[in-house]
Motif scaffolding. Structure first.
Motif, PDB file in Angstrom:
ATOM      1  N   ASP A  57       0.715  -1.091  -0.039  1.00 58.17           N
ATOM      2  CA  ASP A  57       0.046  -0.017  -0.157  1.00 58.17           C
ATOM      3  C   ASP A  57       0.853   1.299   0.124  1.00 58.17           C
ATOM      4  O   ASP A  57       1.449   1.412   0.961  1.00 58.17           O
ATOM      5  CB  ASP A  57      -0.894  -0.081   1.166  1.00 58.17           C
ATOM      6  CG  ASP A  57      -2.120  -0.773   1.076  1.00 58.17           C
ATOM      7  OD1 ASP A  57      -2.475  -0.868  -0.239  1.00 58.17           O
ATOM      8  OD2 ASP A  57      -2.961  -0.898   1.823  1.00 58.17           O
ATOM      9  N   VAL A  58       1.003   2.026  -1.154  1.00 52.94           N
ATOM     10  CA  VAL A  58       2.014   3.091  -1.327  1.00 52.94           C
ATOM     11  C   VAL A  58       1.073   4.239  -1.093  1.00 52.94           C
ATOM     12  O   VAL A  58       0.157   4.458  -1.819  1.00 52.94           O
ATOM     13  CB  VAL A  58       2.662   2.918  -2.623  1.00 52.94           C
ATOM     14  CG1 VAL A  58       3.644   4.183  -2.749  1.00 52.94           C
ATOM     15  CG2 VAL A  58       3.457   1.636  -2.966  1.00 52.94           C
ATOM     16  N   TYR A  59       1.942   5.188  -0.255  1.00 58.86           N
ATOM     17  CA  TYR A  59       1.137   6.548   0.117  1.00 58.86           C
ATOM     18  C   TYR A  59       2.468   7.524  -0.467  1.00 58.86           C
ATOM     19  O   TYR A  59       3.207   7.741   0.006  1.00 58.86           O
ATOM     20  CB  TYR A  59       1.183   6.709   1.340  1.00 58.86           C
ATOM     21  CG  TYR A  59      -0.039   6.110   2.070  1.00 58.86           C
ATOM     22  CD1 TYR A  59      -1.220   6.691   2.468  1.00 58.86           C
ATOM     23  CD2 TYR A  59      -0.054   4.592   2.394  1.00 58.86           C
ATOM     24  CE1 TYR A  59      -2.200   6.201   3.113  1.00 58.86           C
ATOM     25  CE2 TYR A  59      -1.227   4.000   2.689  1.00 58.86           C
ATOM     26  CZ  TYR A  59      -2.061   4.745   3.367  1.00 58.86           C
ATOM     27  OH  TYR A  59      -3.321   4.048   3.771  1.00 58.86           O
ATOM     28  N   TYR A  60       1.916   7.789  -1.863  1.00 62.76           N
ATOM     29  CA  TYR A  60       2.827   8.758  -2.571  1.00 62.76           C
ATOM     30  C   TYR A  60       2.619  10.068  -2.007  1.00 62.76           C
ATOM     31  O   TYR A  60       1.558  10.723  -2.351  1.00 62.76           O
ATOM     32  CB  TYR A  60       2.423   8.554  -3.985  1.00 62.76           C
ATOM     33  CG  TYR A  60       3.222   9.376  -4.910  1.00 62.76           C
ATOM     34  CD1 TYR A  60       4.732   9.132  -5.351  1.00 62.76           C
ATOM     35  CD2 TYR A  60       2.882  10.736  -5.391  1.00 62.76           C
ATOM     36  CE1 TYR A  60       5.474  10.021  -5.994  1.00 62.76           C
ATOM     37  CE2 TYR A  60       3.833  11.556  -6.069  1.00 62.76           C
ATOM     38  CZ  TYR A  60       4.862  11.093  -6.204  1.00 62.76           C
ATOM     39  OH  TYR A  60       5.864  11.969  -7.165  1.00 62.76           O
ATOM     40  N   ILE A  61       3.643  10.789  -1.651  1.00 62.74           N
ATOM     41  CA  ILE A  61       3.931  12.197  -1.134  1.00 62.74           C
ATOM     42  C   ILE A  61       4.440  12.945  -2.432  1.00 62.74           C
ATOM     43  O   ILE A  61       5.649  13.024  -2.576  1.00 62.74           O
ATOM     44  CB  ILE A  61       4.528  12.205   0.098  1.00 62.74           C
ATOM     45  CG1 ILE A  61       3.947  11.591   1.001  1.00 62.74           C
ATOM     46  CG2 ILE A  61       4.573  13.808   0.750  1.00 62.74           C
ATOM     47  CD1 ILE A  61       4.774  11.148   2.412  1.00 62.74           C
ATOM     48  N   GLY A  62       3.381  13.678  -2.908  1.00 65.89           N
ATOM     49  CA  GLY A  62       3.778  14.744  -4.106  1.00 65.89           C
ATOM     50  C   GLY A  62       2.776  15.268  -4.493  1.00 65.89           C
ATOM     51  O   GLY A  62       1.679  15.461  -4.124  1.00 65.89           O
ATOM     52  N   THR A  63       2.744  15.253  -6.126  1.00 69.17           N
ATOM     53  CA  THR A  63       1.839  16.030  -6.676  1.00 69.17           C
ATOM     54  C   THR A  63       1.054  15.334  -7.701  1.00 69.17           C
ATOM     55  O   THR A  63      -0.114  15.557  -8.280  1.00 69.17           O
ATOM     56  CB  THR A  63       2.417  17.239  -7.485  1.00 69.17           C
ATOM     57  OG1 THR A  63       3.183  16.887  -8.685  1.00 69.17           O
ATOM     58  CG2 THR A  63       3.076  18.263  -6.636  1.00 69.17           C
ATOM     59  N   LEU A  64       1.568  14.014  -7.981  1.00 68.49           N
ATOM     60  CA  LEU A  64       0.851  13.126  -8.937  1.00 68.49           C
ATOM     61  C   LEU A  64      -0.147  12.294  -8.283  1.00 68.49           C
ATOM     62  O   LEU A  64      -0.043  11.813  -7.254  1.00 68.49           O
ATOM     63  CB  LEU A  64       1.903  12.340  -9.815  1.00 68.49           C
ATOM     64  CG  LEU A  64       3.001  13.159 -10.434  1.00 68.49           C
ATOM     65  CD1 LEU A  64       4.123  12.433 -11.125  1.00 68.49           C
ATOM     66  CD2 LEU A  64       2.573  14.372 -11.380  1.00 68.49           C
ATOM     67  N   GLU A  65      -0.929  11.728  -9.301  1.00 68.96           N
ATOM     68  CA  GLU A  65      -2.002  10.674  -8.829  1.00 68.96           C
ATOM     69  C   GLU A  65      -2.079   9.418  -9.636  1.00 68.96           C
ATOM     70  O   GLU A  65      -1.452   9.565 -11.090  1.00 68.96           O
ATOM     71  CB  GLU A  65      -3.281  11.351  -8.878  1.00 68.96           C
ATOM     72  CG  GLU A  65      -3.592  12.443  -7.769  1.00 68.96           C
ATOM     73  CD  GLU A  65      -5.065  12.864  -7.599  1.00 68.96           C
ATOM     74  OE1 GLU A  65      -5.794  12.659  -8.706  1.00 68.96           O
ATOM     75  OE2 GLU A  65      -5.319  13.676  -6.983  1.00 68.96           O
ATOM     76  N   ALA A  66      -2.438   8.363  -9.258  1.00 69.44           N
ATOM     77  CA  ALA A  66      -2.272   6.995 -10.240  1.00 69.44           C
ATOM     78  C   ALA A  66      -3.641   6.110  -9.740  1.00 69.44           C
ATOM     79  O   ALA A  66      -3.380   6.086  -8.239  1.00 69.44           O
ATOM     80  CB  ALA A  66      -1.176   6.521 -10.558  1.00 69.44           C
ATOM     81  N   GLU A  67      -4.030   5.139 -10.492  1.00 70.72           N
ATOM     82  CA  GLU A  67      -4.883   4.357  -9.838  1.00 70.72           C
ATOM     83  C   GLU A  67      -4.019   3.405  -8.946  1.00 70.72           C
ATOM     84  O   GLU A  67      -3.082   2.717  -9.421  1.00 70.72           O
ATOM     85  CB  GLU A  67      -5.497   3.532 -10.771  1.00 70.72           C
ATOM     86  CG  GLU A  67      -6.664   2.609 -10.518  1.00 70.72           C
ATOM     87  CD  GLU A  67      -7.491   1.883 -11.672  1.00 70.72           C
ATOM     88  OE1 GLU A  67      -7.941   0.965 -11.463  1.00 70.72           O
ATOM     89  OE2 GLU A  67      -7.271   2.462 -12.696  1.00 70.72           O
ATOM     90  N   GLY A  68      -4.534   2.887  -7.914  1.00 70.68           N
ATOM     91  CA  GLY A  68      -3.886   1.845  -7.065  1.00 70.68           C
ATOM     92  C   GLY A  68      -2.859   2.257  -6.070  1.00 70.68           C
ATOM     93  O   GLY A  68      -2.308   1.710  -5.169  1.00 70.68           O
ATOM     94  N   VAL A  69      -2.738   3.636  -6.180  1.00 66.52           N
ATOM     95  CA  VAL A  69      -1.784   4.388  -5.249  1.00 66.52           C
ATOM     96  C   VAL A  69      -2.355   5.700  -4.380  1.00 66.52           C
ATOM     97  O   VAL A  69      -3.273   6.384  -5.166  1.00 66.52           O
ATOM     98  CB  VAL A  69      -0.369   4.959  -5.784  1.00 66.52           C
ATOM     99  CG1 VAL A  69       0.504   5.858  -5.138  1.00 66.52           C
ATOM    100  CG2 VAL A  69       0.191   4.022  -6.563  1.00 66.52           C
ATOM    101  N   THR A  70      -2.095   5.729  -3.201  1.00 63.54           N
ATOM    102  CA  THR A  70      -2.829   6.841  -2.618  1.00 63.54           C
ATOM    103  C   THR A  70      -1.815   8.153  -2.361  1.00 63.54           C
ATOM    104  O   THR A  70      -0.875   7.988  -1.959  1.00 63.54           O
ATOM    105  CB  THR A  70      -3.054   6.478  -1.048  1.00 63.54           C
ATOM    106  OG1 THR A  70      -4.110   5.200  -0.814  1.00 63.54           O
ATOM    107  CG2 THR A  70      -3.688   7.506  -0.060  1.00 63.54           C
TER     108      THR A  70
END
Length: 383
Positions: A57-70
């Motif tokens: 379960d990846v929590y991406y800290i930034g400005t981009l979005e993608a399916e399957g990633v928070t």
């Protein structure tokens, strides 16, 4: 046995182990700071998507979005780093992967590579941070740190080799004393004809030991070369990065990558973090530190310090009252770090030692920064 049969067997083994330790079906929550990479945010997000597909379960800290990633939206790199620390502190995530982190002295990272000669995985102990201001004491601790990282990653009885750098023989003697005291581990045997626990360059390429012990500056060079030797150095393509910060009593799961790390390596680092969560790294660490202590680790380290002390005792300097340290001065030789801190204490300035992504730091309050810099410059600790 065919590759398909091996894959199925591995899957069933992992399922059985997961059911046994209660981790089956658990998707560890790992944060990733995506801003600041030399390859752009897209590179980091690509890694996040890869790791998510592998059960993280990846929590991406930034400005981009993608399916399957928070995605956790932030405006810039500094905000992202503060957000990551907050999420780890508040247990919103189980761990994090980031490009820099100021570990305290005593904590350093254990890297993980895939060696070129035989495609074998090897842990490099250590790669960033400083286990001790004393080189040999640091390497002794690094051996324990490397064993912890390897065991938490599923290597049940990791073999240990010591890279042939300054202090290798003293480190070997200390580790043999630890063995004699009851700390159980196995030395690797060099692939060179004369064998022994001290490893050569050939052993680095072949991955002779499971854990390669060295000082963190040499380890940092090793991991950069082994991660990017196929790309000319600008893109770290293979391996798992610089690894988790390990230290006695330290329980923040922070793994380091670099600004040159490519998406495949970052995805591996996220998976490495998840593996450490499932492998209960902090429980493993507590057990290993207890075993090493029982075998006489502190006594061995104290005996080394006593032997290294000059005949005339140094002037005792006490620390001033503690205060928040939000400013820092880099560029100090690691061997001079504690002396630099004491020089500031002597001048009435509270200071602490630390380790940032660029190397050793002396940290103090913002109000004392200019005065501290002047003192350290006059004393010759910084240019």
């Amino acid at each position: 046995m065919s590759n398909l049969e091996k894959t199925i067997a591995k899957a069933f083994l992992e399922m059985a182990e997961g059911l046994e330790n209660g981790s089956y079906g658990v998707r560890p929550k790992i944060a990733l700071t995506g801003m600041g990479s030399e390859h752009g945010e897209e590179n980091a997000m690509a890694a996040a998507k890869m790791a998510a597909a592998r059960g993280v379960d990846v929590y991406y800290i930034g400005t981009l979005e993608a399916e399957g990633v928070t995605t956790v939206k932030v405006a810039d790199e500094d905000e992202g780093h503060k957000k990551m620390e907050q999420m780890v502190e508040n247990h919103e995530v189980d761990g994090a992967v980031t490009m820099h982190f100021p570990f305290p002295i005593g904590v350093s990272t254990v890297g993980r590579v895939v060696t070129p000669a035989k495609g074998k995985e090897m842990f490099v102990a250590n790669t960033t941070g400083t286990s001790s201001a004393d080189r040999i004491e640091g390497m002794i601790k690094n051996a324990v740190y490397g064993i912890i990282a390897a065991k938490a990653s599923g290597v049940q009885n990791p073999t240990v080799g010591i890279l042939n750098v300054d202090g290798a023989r003293q480190t070997e003697m200390a580790l043999k004393q630890l063995q004699e005291g009851g700390y159980e581990f196995q030395f690797a045997n060099s692939a060179r004809a004369d064998g022994g626990a001290v490893m050569r360059g050939n052993d680095v390429l072949q991955g002779t030991p499971d854990v390669m012990v060295t000082d963190s500056l040499t380890g940092n060079v090793l991991i950069k070369m082994l991660s990017a030797y196929t790309t000319g150095g600008s893109f770290e393509a293979t391996g798992y990065g610089y690894g988790p910060g390990i230290g006695k009593g330290y329980e923040k799961l922070i793994l380091i990558i670099s600004r040159a790390s490519g998406a495949p390596l970052i995805a591996n680092a996220l998976e490495f973090a998840a593996q450490l969560v499932r492998g209960k790294v902090f429980q493993v660490a507590a057990e290993e530190f207890a075993k090493a202590e029982k075998a006489g680790l502190s006594k061995i380290l104290e005996a080394r310090k006593a032997a290294a002390k000059p005949a005339a005792e140094e002037e005792e300097v006490k620390a001033p009252p503690a205060e928040p340290v939000t400013a820092s001065i880099p560029g100090i030789e690691v061997m001079d770090l504690e002396d630099a801190v004491k020089a500031l204490w002597k001048a009435g300035i509270y200071a602490e030692s630390g380790m940032g992504c660029t190397g050793p730091l002396v940290m103090m309050s913002e109000a004392n920064h200019a005065k501290a810099l002047e003192i350290l410059q006059k004393a010759g600790y910084v240019g």
